[in-house]
Motif scaffolding. Structure first.
Motif, short mmCIF file in Angstrom:
data_model
loop_
_atom_site.label_atom_id
_atom_site.label_comp_id
_atom_site.label_asym_id
_atom_site.label_seq_id
_atom_site.Cartn_x
_atom_site.Cartn_y
_atom_site.Cartn_z
N LEU A 1 10.46 1.71 -35.44
CA LEU A 1 9.44 2.66 -35.03
C LEU A 1 8.36 1.91 -34.27
CD1 LEU A 1 8.20 5.56 -35.20
CD2 LEU A 1 7.03 4.78 -37.28
N GLN A 2 7.96 2.46 -33.11
CA GLN A 2 6.94 1.82 -32.29
C GLN A 2 5.87 2.83 -31.90
OE1 GLN A 2 9.10 0.34 -28.89
NE2 GLN A 2 9.58 -1.61 -29.87
N PHE A 3 4.62 2.39 -31.98
CA PHE A 3 3.51 3.13 -31.38
C PHE A 3 2.74 2.15 -30.52
CE2 PHE A 3 -0.97 4.48 -31.34
CZ PHE A 3 -0.81 5.68 -30.65
N LEU A 4 2.83 2.32 -29.18
CA LEU A 4 2.35 1.32 -28.25
C LEU A 4 1.38 1.93 -27.24
CD1 LEU A 4 5.79 -0.37 -27.45
CD2 LEU A 4 4.12 -1.09 -29.16
N PRO A 5 0.06 1.74 -27.42
CA PRO A 5 -0.88 2.09 -26.35
C PRO A 5 -0.54 1.32 -25.07
CG PRO A 5 -2.04 1.71 -28.41
CD PRO A 5 -0.62 1.27 -28.64
N LEU A 6 -0.83 1.92 -23.92
CA LEU A 6 -0.41 1.31 -22.65
C LEU A 6 -1.49 1.39 -21.60
CD1 LEU A 6 0.43 3.53 -20.17
CD2 LEU A 6 2.13 4.14 -21.88
N TYR A 7 -1.36 0.47 -20.63
CA TYR A 7 -2.15 0.51 -19.40
C TYR A 7 -1.18 0.31 -18.23
CZ TYR A 7 -5.12 -0.92 -15.53
OH TYR A 7 -5.71 -1.02 -14.30
N GLU A 8 -1.33 1.13 -17.17
CA GLU A 8 -0.45 1.04 -16.01
C GLU A 8 -1.27 1.01 -14.72
OE1 GLU A 8 3.57 2.99 -15.74
OE2 GLU A 8 2.46 4.31 -14.38
N PHE A 9 -0.77 0.20 -13.78
CA PHE A 9 -1.38 0.11 -12.45
C PHE A 9 -0.29 0.33 -11.41
CE2 PHE A 9 -2.39 -2.26 -8.59
CZ PHE A 9 -3.67 -1.84 -8.33
N ASN A 10 -0.57 1.17 -10.39
CA ASN A 10 0.42 1.50 -9.38
C ASN A 10 -0.22 1.38 -8.00
OD1 ASN A 10 1.96 3.24 -7.45
ND2 ASN A 10 3.23 3.65 -9.24
N ALA A 11 0.46 0.66 -7.09
CA ALA A 11 -0.03 0.50 -5.72
C ALA A 11 1.12 0.70 -4.75
CB ALA A 11 -0.64 -0.88 -5.53
N GLU A 12 0.81 1.26 -3.57
CA GLU A 12 1.77 1.45 -2.49
C GLU A 12 1.19 0.82 -1.24
OE1 GLU A 12 4.63 2.78 -3.00
OE2 GLU A 12 4.44 4.02 -4.78
N GLY A 13 1.96 -0.07 -0.58
CA GLY A 13 1.42 -0.76 0.58
C GLY A 13 0.21 -1.59 0.17
N SER A 14 -0.88 -1.44 0.87
CA SER A 14 -2.11 -2.16 0.53
C SER A 14 -3.09 -1.27 -0.23
CB SER A 14 -2.79 -2.67 1.81
OG SER A 14 -3.09 -1.58 2.67
N ARG A 15 -2.63 -0.08 -0.69
CA ARG A 15 -3.52 0.89 -1.31
C ARG A 15 -3.21 1.04 -2.79
NH1 ARG A 15 -1.66 5.68 2.54
NH2 ARG A 15 0.25 4.96 1.54
N LYS A 16 -4.26 1.11 -3.60
CA LYS A 16 -4.09 1.47 -4.99
C LYS A 16 -3.85 2.97 -5.08
CE LYS A 16 -6.70 2.19 -9.24
NZ LYS A 16 -8.01 2.11 -9.91
#
Length: 299
Positions: free
Chosen positions: A127-142
């Motif tokens: 069993l897992q409970f995992l808070p997360l942080y995600e970052f996504n960028a395309e080209g030179s743009r966030k």
């Protein structure tokens, strides 16, 4: 004292501390591959709020346009488990991947998803409970960053069969360029099962549901997906992983120009061949082929 233990039992006892040390040691996996994409602007990873503006209406795709390019795919996965008392532990998992292209720089992407949370493990259950942080960028743009959590449960049904269910939620914050159209949260649920058909031969299947909310309802969509596959290990020298996938995605609102909602039906094939028998210094030769055929109600 009693009679001495048999040599085979002693080997297992002596190997137990080593196995524990390996489980607690950080695990790092690195992948670097040359890629050829014949439709980079049609990739499911690409995010663009307005690829074409027609009489003030934002369209997702440029009809008829298709771009191809060569480049590099990179991936880095880091896992680390800190055991606590009993079956409890703290798990860190960082997944980082992306593409870089020779010419089509606007279609390059970089994604980093990082989990840190609680894990319970026993002989048959996890069993897992995992808070997360995600970052996504395309080209030179966030594009966005997100906070959320993943809840997962895995059960060893038999010695050959394993089942897993998971749910993930992300509260996304898009950059100002995309927020007016794409701002919204993400939810997903999935089921996964695997079964050892014979020694070295494993079959697997998955079902998933996703919802990507958005301010403009033409970009608000839900999708369902399924995948079936087989994994074969040839005496530790060669491994083959082949799968067929199906995905259906539907927008919440009709497109003003075309007068209907966008509905995508995508079929995909995946083939991966690795040569662990020829690995050198932790590097394993691998070849991957992926094919997608998407049929959309809007060009």
């Amino acid at each position: 004292s009693g009679p001495p233990l048999p040599p085979g039992v002693l080997r297992h006892v002596d190997g137990y501390p080593t196995a524990l040390a390996q489980r607690e040691r950080p695990q790092l996996s690195l992948t670097l591959a040359a890629v050829r994409e014949d439709n980079v602007n049609g990739m499911s990873t690409f995010v663009d709020a307005c690829a074409l503006v027609f009489y003030g209406t934002c369209l997702q795709n440029t009809p008829g346009e298709k771009k191809a390019d060569t480049g590099i795919y990179f991936e880095a996965v880091l896992s680390k488990l800190w055991p606590l008392a009993g079956n409890h532990g703290v798990l860190l998992r960082s997944i980082n991947y992306g593409n870089q292209y020779r010419h089509e720089k606007d279609y390059e992407n970089r994604v980093s998803t990082n989990y840190l949370g609680y894990q319970f493990s026993s002989a048959k259950d996890q069993l897992q409970f995992l808070p997360l942080y995600e970052f996504n960028a395309e080209g030179s743009r966030k594009i966005y960053h997100a906070f959320g959590a993943r809840l997962g449960y895995m059960h060893q049904l038999t010695q050959r069969t394993q089942l897993e269910a998971s749910y993930e939620y992300k509260q996304r914050r898009f950059s100002p360029l995309f927020a007016a159209n794409l701002q919204g949260d993400f939810k997903s649920a999935s089921l996964f099962g695997s079964h050892f058909i014979a020694p070295g031969l494993q079959g697997y299947a998955s079902l998933s549901w996703r919802e990507s909310a958005a301010q403009q309802e033409i970009f608000f969509h839900r999708e369902r997906a399924a995948r079936v596959g087989v994994f074969k290990n040839f005496s530790g020298q060669v491994t083959v992983n082949a799968a067929y996938g199906w995905r259906e995605r539907q927008a919440k609102a009709a497109n003003a120009v075309f007068g209907k909602r966008q509905r995508d039906h995508e079929a995909s094939l995946y083939l991966n061949v690795a040569l662990p028998g020829h690995a050198w210094q932790g590097l394993t030769p691998t070849m991957t082929y992926a094919y997608r055929n998407n049929r959309s109600s809007i060009p």
